[in-house]
Motif scaffolding. Structure first.
Motif, PDB file in Angstrom:
ATOM      1  N   THR A 149       0.830  -1.203   0.000  1.00 13.64           N
ATOM      2  CA  THR A 149       0.000   0.000   0.000  1.00 13.64           C
ATOM      3  C   THR A 149       0.870   1.263   0.000  1.00 13.64           C
ATOM      4  N   ALA A 150       1.962   1.238   0.765  1.00 15.34           N
ATOM      5  CA  ALA A 150       2.866   2.389   0.789  1.00 15.34           C
ATOM      6  C   ALA A 150       3.481   2.620  -0.585  1.00 15.34           C
ATOM      7  N   GLU A 151       3.894   1.555  -1.247  1.00 15.88           N
ATOM      8  CA  GLU A 151       4.476   1.696  -2.583  1.00 15.88           C
ATOM      9  C   GLU A 151       3.454   2.248  -3.571  1.00 15.88           C
ATOM     10  N   HIS A 152       2.193   1.840  -3.417  1.00 16.11           N
ATOM     11  CA  HIS A 152       1.155   2.357  -4.316  1.00 16.11           C
ATOM     12  C   HIS A 152       0.966   3.859  -4.104  1.00 16.11           C
ATOM     13  N   ALA A 153       1.022   4.300  -2.858  1.00 13.03           N
ATOM     14  CA  ALA A 153       0.901   5.737  -2.579  1.00 13.03           C
ATOM     15  C   ALA A 153       2.045   6.529  -3.212  1.00 13.03           C
ATOM     16  N   ILE A 154       3.248   5.993  -3.111  1.00 15.87           N
ATOM     17  CA  ILE A 154       4.403   6.664  -3.731  1.00 15.87           C
ATOM     18  C   ILE A 154       4.243   6.681  -5.252  1.00 15.87           C
ATOM     19  N   ALA A 155       3.783   5.565  -5.826  1.00 23.63           N
ATOM     20  CA  ALA A 155       3.576   5.505  -7.278  1.00 23.63           C
ATOM     21  C   ALA A 155       2.544   6.534  -7.724  1.00 23.63           C
ATOM     22  N   MET A 156       1.462   6.666  -6.959  1.00 25.42           N
ATOM     23  CA  MET A 156       0.426   7.642  -7.295  1.00 25.42           C
ATOM     24  C   MET A 156       0.970   9.072  -7.202  1.00 25.42           C
ATOM     25  N   THR A 162      -7.430   4.691  -9.232  1.00 23.91           N
ATOM     26  CA  THR A 162      -7.291   3.249  -9.429  1.00 23.91           C
ATOM     27  C   THR A 162      -8.380   2.569  -8.600  1.00 23.91           C
ATOM     28  N   PRO A 163      -8.764   1.337  -8.942  1.00 18.44           N
ATOM     29  CA  PRO A 163      -9.898   0.673  -8.288  1.00 18.44           C
ATOM     30  C   PRO A 163      -9.511  -0.091  -7.023  1.00 18.44           C
ATOM     31  N   HIS A 164      -9.090   0.658  -6.003  1.00 14.80           N
ATOM     32  CA  HIS A 164      -8.721   0.084  -4.703  1.00 14.80           C
ATOM     33  C   HIS A 164      -7.666  -1.017  -4.860  1.00 14.80           C
ATOM     34  N   LEU A 165      -6.533  -0.614  -5.427  1.00 18.22           N
ATOM     35  CA  LEU A 165      -5.451  -1.549  -5.716  1.00 18.22           C
ATOM     36  C   LEU A 165      -4.328  -1.523  -4.686  1.00 18.22           C
ATOM     37  N   GLY A 166      -4.500  -0.751  -3.611  1.00 16.88           N
ATOM     38  CA  GLY A 166      -3.398  -0.560  -2.667  1.00 16.88           C
ATOM     39  C   GLY A 166      -2.763  -1.847  -2.192  1.00 16.88           C
ATOM     40  N   ALA A 167      -3.578  -2.880  -1.961  1.00 16.87           N
ATOM     41  CA  ALA A 167      -3.047  -4.148  -1.449  1.00 16.87           C
ATOM     42  C   ALA A 167      -2.922  -5.204  -2.533  1.00 16.87           C
ATOM     43  N   SER A 168      -3.103  -4.804  -3.774  1.00 15.86           N
ATOM     44  CA  SER A 168      -3.194  -5.788  -4.860  1.00 15.86           C
ATOM     45  C   SER A 168      -1.841  -6.072  -5.501  1.00 15.86           C
ATOM     46  N   THR A 169      -1.019  -6.793  -4.764  1.00 14.30           N
ATOM     47  CA  THR A 169       0.182  -7.387  -5.345  1.00 14.30           C
ATOM     48  C   THR A 169       0.195  -8.862  -4.962  1.00 14.30           C
ATOM     49  N   THR A 170       0.883  -9.649  -5.725  1.00 15.39           N
ATOM     50  CA  THR A 170       0.958 -11.080  -5.439  1.00 15.39           C
ATOM     51  C   THR A 170       1.510 -11.320  -4.047  1.00 15.39           C
ATOM     52  N   GLU A 171       2.562 -10.570  -3.693  1.00 11.51           N
ATOM     53  CA  GLU A 171       3.191 -10.772  -2.386  1.00 11.51           C
ATOM     54  C   GLU A 171       2.234 -10.458  -1.250  1.00 11.51           C
ATOM     55  N   ALA A 172       1.493  -9.343  -1.387  1.00 13.71           N
ATOM     56  CA  ALA A 172       0.591  -8.936  -0.312  1.00 13.71           C
ATOM     57  C   ALA A 172      -0.548  -9.935  -0.132  1.00 13.71           C
TER      58      ALA A 172
END
Length: 531
Positions: A103-110, A278-288
């Motif tokens: 989620t933190a990485e998604h915030a930085i990406a945004m 984005t459509p609530h992707l903050g936690a959407s990684t394979t690892e998470a």
């Protein structure tokens, strides 16, 4: 011993089921059911593992007659009625750390995407244009990032932003000066953050206090040209005000991964200039997805099998390592609470839990919860350690906890002081060999006895012949005495005063037997007990 049974009702990594099985649980994976189907099925299960699709409503909880724990693989628990779960004695857990990095990485990406207007530049370039002159971005280096919330995710965002050479300021009522120094951030109030921040990211749960924390008034007070990122929860920002201020140019850009209403298929912000989503992707990684599934399975299995409580939202945490050490204390506390409840009934309006010696080093919250559960279970059914503190608060019960590190006559002691409008009642218990529970004091009288099975509590004048008369009454009624324990409250060492008797019986004494004992000369009090 019957294995705990768990239902996984949402799609999650298949290794979660394996962990449940390896740790001693039976598990069913049944996803995509309607609320009616889940309601019909849930009564079979001790545990329910979910993601965001399953809605745990009051109706589901009413049907979940055996349910002990709900585990949410992820952070948000908006889909669980926590107050209702608590009232039913169901522990609710989440996994706050499993997707923090994602989620933190998604915030930085945004944030970086906002700074360089990448989505619009991409769209127009792929449409056959070459709009280089229309896109003048900004650097993040040297800019001020304002964090609203500096917990697990916010602190990771701070670290990543510092790696981008940003200055980080933070608003968080729970951020201590020491923690701010450790994170390398400057703690500020919300007004100062709005005045100074070039970028703002939100990392706070949605509560009554945080709802619309970025209201129209606060957005208008923000620094002109600010860019705002929300990958936390919908409802933190006034979306209508955000749209107006984006269109006016006061806010230079906004990036949302979450919305007040989801799924957001028709939001007024869509199409607004300098807005990306984005459509609530903050936690959407394979690892998470793997991490949160494995974590929730481990937490739930620990609770169901060994009593460990981790990342619970409605009870104190209790690690799997702590649980074995606390287990005999919790049993002792529950029995002492039950003794008080049976002796005093629901008139108790204040209770103090005092621990001394070895007990003073323990996590006191589970011990207190066990005392309350034992006491209140004698008045009402369906009480456990989860809902007892909540019901005690609703009753207005004054609950206090006291620690005494110094040992007294016992190496470890748990004392309960209960107050009613009429009197004050004290009982105390200890552990022998760290596991054998004993009542060691009642009503100011030393007495050593187990609290188990059917018992009778008697206070009488300490005169010769009473024990013989008592034995005759019980014998004539066919009631066998298993154990006999006597304590004396004497004004001097030789005569007078009262005696306190605790007898373990092979069967529950009938009302007729209790009345016969009460009729004996010198008897002041008789109470049948059950443990």
């Amino acid at each position: 011993m019957t294995k705990p049974k768990v239902l996984i009702s949402d799609k999650m990594d298949p290794n979660a089921a394996r962990i449940f099985e390896e740790r001693g649980c039976d598990v069913d994976v049944i996803t995509g059911e309607t609320p009616e189907e889940l309601k019909a099925r849930i009564g079979e299960y001790d545990g329910l593992a979910i993601r965001s699709s399953t809605k745990v409503t009051p109706e589901i909880l009413e049907a979940a007659t055996n349910l002990k724990v709900i585990g949410r693989a992820g952070i948000g628990v908006d889909n669980v009625d926590i107050p209702k779960a608590s009232s039913h004695g169901v522990v609710v857990m989440n996994t706050p750390f499993g997707n923090s990095i994602t989620t933190a990485e998604h915030a930085i990406a945004m944030m970086l995407t906002l700074a360089r207007q990448i989505p619009e530049a991409n769209r127009r370039t792929q449409a056959g244009e070459w709009p280089k002159k229309d896109f003048m971005g900004v650097e993040v280096t040297g800019k001020t990032l304002g964090l609203i919330g500096s917990g697990n995710i916010g602190s990771i965002v701070a670290s990543r932003a510092q790696g981008l050479r940003m200055k980080v300021i933070a608003y968080d009522p729970f951020l201590t000066p020491e923690r701010a120094m450790e994170l390398g951030v400057e703690k500020v109030d919300l007004g100062k953050l709005l005045e100074r921040a070039d970028f703002i990211t939100l990392h706070t749960p949605l509560t009554d206090e945080t709802r619309n924390i970025l209201s129209r008034e606060r957005l208008e007070a923000a620094k002109p040209g600010v860019r705002i990122v929300n990958c936390a929860r919908g409802g933190l920002i006034d979306e209508a005000a955000l749209k107006d201020l984006l269109e006016s140019g006061h806010i230079a850009g906004a990036a949302l991964d979450v919305f007040a209403e989801e799924p957001a298929t028709d939001n007024p912000l869509f199409g607004t200039k300098n807005f990306i989503c984005t459509p609530h992707l903050g936690a959407s990684t394979t690892e998470a997805q793997v991490n949160v599934a494995l974590q929730v399975a481990e937490q739930m299995a620990d609770y169901l099998v060994s009593g460990g409580v981790t990342n619970a939202l409605n009870v104190p945490s209790l690690s799997a390592e702590e649980a074995p050490r606390l287990k005999p204390y919790i049993s002792l506390a529950e029995k002492l609470g039950s003794l008080v409840g049976q002796l005093e009934g629901p008139d108790v309006n204040a209770i103090t839990i005092e621990v001394s010696g070895a007990a003073s080093e323990l996590n006191l919250k589970p011990i207190t919860a066990a005392v309350l559960a034992g006491m209140m279970r004698s008045w009402s059914d369906s009480i456990n350690m989860v809902n007892a503190p909540i019901l005690a608060k609703e009753r207005g019960l004054d609950v206090r906890e006291v620690r005494h590190a110094k040992e007294g006559d016992y190496h470890t002691l748990v004392r309960i002081i209960a107050t009613t409008p009429e009197r004050r009642r004290e009982v105390a218990g200890s552990l022998f060999g760290d596991s054998q529970m004993r009542l060691v004091e009642i009503a100011g009288t030393r007495i050593e006895t187990d609290l188990e099975g059917h018992m009778i509590y008697i206070v009488n004048e300490d005169n010769p012949g009473f024990i013989g008369r008592l034995g005759s009454v019980l014998g004539e009624a066919g009631v066998n005495i298993g154990n006999f324990h006597l304590g004396r409250r004497l004004p001097d060492k030789h005569k007078g005063g009262d005696a306190v008797l605790m007898l373990t019986l092979d069967q529950a004494p009938s009302k007729e037997v209790q009345d016969a004992v009460c009729a004996l000369e010198g008897v002041k009090k008789v109470r049948a007990l059950s443990f």
